[in-house]
Design a protein around this motif. Structure first.
Motif, mmCIF file in Angstrom:
data_model
loop_
_atom_site.group_PDB
_atom_site.id
_atom_site.type_symbol
_atom_site.label_atom_id
_atom_site.label_comp_id
_atom_site.label_asym_id
_atom_site.label_seq_id
_atom_site.Cartn_x
_atom_site.Cartn_y
_atom_site.Cartn_z
ATOM 1 N N UNK B 57 7.695 5.314 -4.573
ATOM 2 C CA UNK B 57 7.106 4.032 -4.213
ATOM 3 C C UNK B 57 5.663 3.952 -4.680
ATOM 4 N N UNK B 58 5.146 2.740 -4.609
ATOM 5 C CA UNK B 58 3.737 2.486 -4.925
ATOM 6 C C UNK B 58 3.403 2.796 -6.383
ATOM 7 N N UNK B 59 4.398 2.640 -7.272
ATOM 8 C CA UNK B 59 4.144 2.949 -8.688
ATOM 9 C C UNK B 59 3.197 1.950 -9.315
ATOM 10 N N UNK B 61 0.680 -0.806 -7.517
ATOM 11 C CA UNK B 61 0.228 -1.578 -6.363
ATOM 12 C C UNK B 61 -0.694 -2.711 -6.816
ATOM 13 N N UNK B 63 -2.521 -4.505 -4.993
ATOM 14 C CA UNK B 63 -3.768 -4.377 -4.233
ATOM 15 C C UNK B 63 -4.709 -3.400 -4.917
ATOM 16 N N UNK B 64 -4.173 -2.239 -5.299
ATOM 17 C CA UNK B 64 -5.029 -1.205 -5.881
ATOM 18 C C UNK B 64 -5.550 -1.610 -7.257
ATOM 19 N N UNK B 67 -8.143 -4.313 -6.709
ATOM 20 C CA UNK B 67 -9.350 -3.739 -6.082
ATOM 21 C C UNK B 67 -10.166 -2.962 -7.107
ATOM 22 N N UNK B 158 -2.782 -11.289 2.985
ATOM 23 C CA UNK B 158 -2.552 -10.074 2.208
ATOM 24 C C UNK B 158 -1.425 -9.248 2.834
ATOM 25 N N UNK B 159 -1.479 -9.092 4.169
ATOM 26 C CA UNK B 159 -0.471 -8.270 4.855
ATOM 27 C C UNK B 159 0.931 -8.857 4.647
ATOM 28 N N UNK B 162 2.197 -8.458 0.932
ATOM 29 C CA UNK B 162 2.587 -7.092 0.557
ATOM 30 C C UNK B 162 3.833 -6.666 1.340
ATOM 31 N N UNK B 163 3.829 -6.975 2.638
ATOM 32 C CA UNK B 163 4.959 -6.579 3.487
ATOM 33 C C UNK B 163 6.254 -7.263 3.038
ATOM 34 N N UNK B 166 7.632 -5.385 0.151
ATOM 35 C CA UNK B 166 8.220 -4.119 0.603
ATOM 36 C C UNK B 166 9.593 -4.341 1.216
ATOM 37 N N UNK B 167 9.718 -5.406 2.019
ATOM 38 C CA UNK B 167 11.001 -5.694 2.666
ATOM 39 C C UNK B 167 12.074 -6.082 1.648
ATOM 40 N N UNK B 169 12.197 -5.163 -1.442
ATOM 41 C CA UNK B 169 12.525 -3.954 -2.181
ATOM 42 C C UNK B 169 13.470 -3.057 -1.364
#
Lengths: 148, 304
Positions: B57-59, B61, B63-64, B67, B158-159, B162-163, B166-167, B169
């Motif tokens: 996961x997080x391959x 992001x 957000x990142x 940022x 933002x939450x 992103x959430x 994730x759901x 996925x």
């Protein structure tokens, strides 16, 4: 005939009410846990609903693999569900080396969260387990703190 | 009396069968009805649950990546974004899942720069595409729209964004549609790499150059997951395109300096500082070739 129907009725009612309630609980716990992480940005959640381990055996755990990036600070937060029997721990591994945990075995101290200042882009592994291998229900959260 | 019980029982069983009607199938239906059989079956036939459990996961992001760009004091520009006006041209589940990832990355970029006016176009596009592959129930369009319109509570914006991803996925993987999950991740990754390389052209910061080079690790993992679906023609084409990009990454080297991790407790907050360090070696020429190749592939796959 009548008692038989009554039993099925009670069982079906239980099923109908129990299933949505569980997913709602996890969703609420995730939102609450993400909010409790502080002034950071939510990235991922790690739900863990585990049965009790066998006596003397390794505690059951939920494993997640994450890519973490260099020059980034992450926060890992653990929240145990109110109805959970066991207390949850979140461990962070680089390959097979423990590099962060919400539980300090040496002192017995628990931390609701810890920060990890990553200096190496790689795949890391997150394990959520319960103390003494008890059964439990919890969620871990990974958040972005800042670029270093 | 028995008849009354039976009526109630039927109602209760209907409620159970409906399961999560309140959240439109989040835990009950697998929602496969509107997906062409070839795509759905492809997911089931080609990859085991066990293999997907090794998924990383997080391959990529949003957000990142956003940022990082913002931390370099690089200003916002909408020229980096994929246009949303041709959304109806994405007609296959393959295109829809891939572009869902592309717009997901763009949404992260917009959120990071608080561009709430433009965000509306992107959440609408994402909702349309998510509905098309039957994961729209996880995308809380109404709340996101309200938050964006009122320009308030940006943390929640933002939450939820992103959430929701994730759901979606998680749900795709649980319902044996990992092929679509991998496509979303590929879209996120390619758009992220496009954003990084395009920004680097104008603001050649060493941190960005290093981030571009680090993608060597990610493209290697991504290709492994894409290979699981290589029997599909569309995946074959995507693998072929990305293989040519991966070829460019052969000129990037990454070395590791080892060090002992350090734990610091301050004001009750525990911090682990890693002293292992990855060092990326990438030439300007390689960055240029990666930039061009990324741009070519991305522009071929999105509708402009």
């Amino acid at each position: 005939m009548r008692p038989y129907i009554k039993t099925i009725f009670i069982f079906a009612l239980f099923l109908a009410l129990a299933r949505p309630a569980f997913s709602q609980d996890i969703s609420e716990l995730t939102a609450q846990c993400a909010a409790s992480a502080g002034d950071v940005t939510y990235l991922k959640d790690f739900p863990a609903k585990l049965d009790a381990g066998t006596p003397g055996g390794k505690p059951p755990s939920a494993k997640y693999s994450m890519l973490l990036s260099k020059n980034t600070a992450y926060r890992f937060t653990i929240c145990t569900a109110p109805d959970s029997e066991g207390e949850a721990i979140l461990d962070l591994y680089d390959m097979n080396i423990l590099i962060g945990s919400t539980y300090n075995k040496a002192t017995g101290k628990d931390y609701p969260s810890f920060d990890f200042k990553c200096q190496k882009t790689a795949v890391y592994h997150i394990f959520v387990s319960f103390k003494e291998g008890k059964a439990g229900n919890a969620v871990g959260i990974m958040s972005f703190v800042e670029k270093l | 009396m028995v008849r009354n019980y039976l009526y109630i029982l039927t109602g209760v069983l209907f409620l159970y069968a409906c399961g999560s009607c309140g959240n439109k199938g989040a835990s009950g239906t697998n929602g496969l009805n509107d997906i062409p059989d070839d795509v759905v079956n492809l997911g089931i036939a080609e990859i085991s649950e066990e293999a997907m459990q090794g998924f990383v996961d997080n391959m990529s992001s949003p957000v990142e990546m956003a940022a990082l760009i913002k931390s370099l004091n690089v200003g916002y520009s909408n020229k980096y974004l994929a246009p949303t006006d041709k959304i109806e041209d994405y007609t296959t589940n393959f295109q829809q899942a891939f572009s869902l990832g592309v717009y997901g990355l763009d949404l992260g970029y917009l959120n990071m720069y608080n561009k709430t006016n433009t965000v509306l176009d992107y959440i609408s596009a994402i909702k349309t595409l998510a509905d098309a592959i039957n994961v729209g129930q996880f995308f809380d369009f109404t709340t996101l729209k309200r938050l964006a319109q009122n320009n308030q509570n940006l943390d929640s914006l933002m939450y939820i964004s992103v959430h929701s991803f994730n759901q979606m996925d998680n749900y795709l993987r649980k319902t044996n549609r990992s092929n679509l999950s991998v496509l979303i991740v590929t879209g996120l990754w390619l758009e992220g790499n496009y954003l990084a390389t395009q920004v680097y052209k104008e603001a050649p910061h060493p941190a960005l150059k290093e981030r571009i080079g680090e993608q060597k690790i990610i493209i290697e993992k991504l290709m492994i997951f894409l290979q699981n679906f290589k029997s599909d023609k569309q995946f074959q084409n995507l693998i072929s395109e990305l293989s040519s990009l991966q070829e460019e990454y052969k000129n990037v080297s990454i070395t590791i300096e080892l060090g002992e991790p350090e734990a610091v407790e301050k004001d009750g907050m525990l911090t682990f500082i890693q002293h292992d360090k990855s060092i990326v070696n990438i030439s300007d020429e390689t960055v240029q070739r990666i930039t061009q190749k990324t741009e070519d592939i991305r522009n071929k796959l999105i509708r402009k």
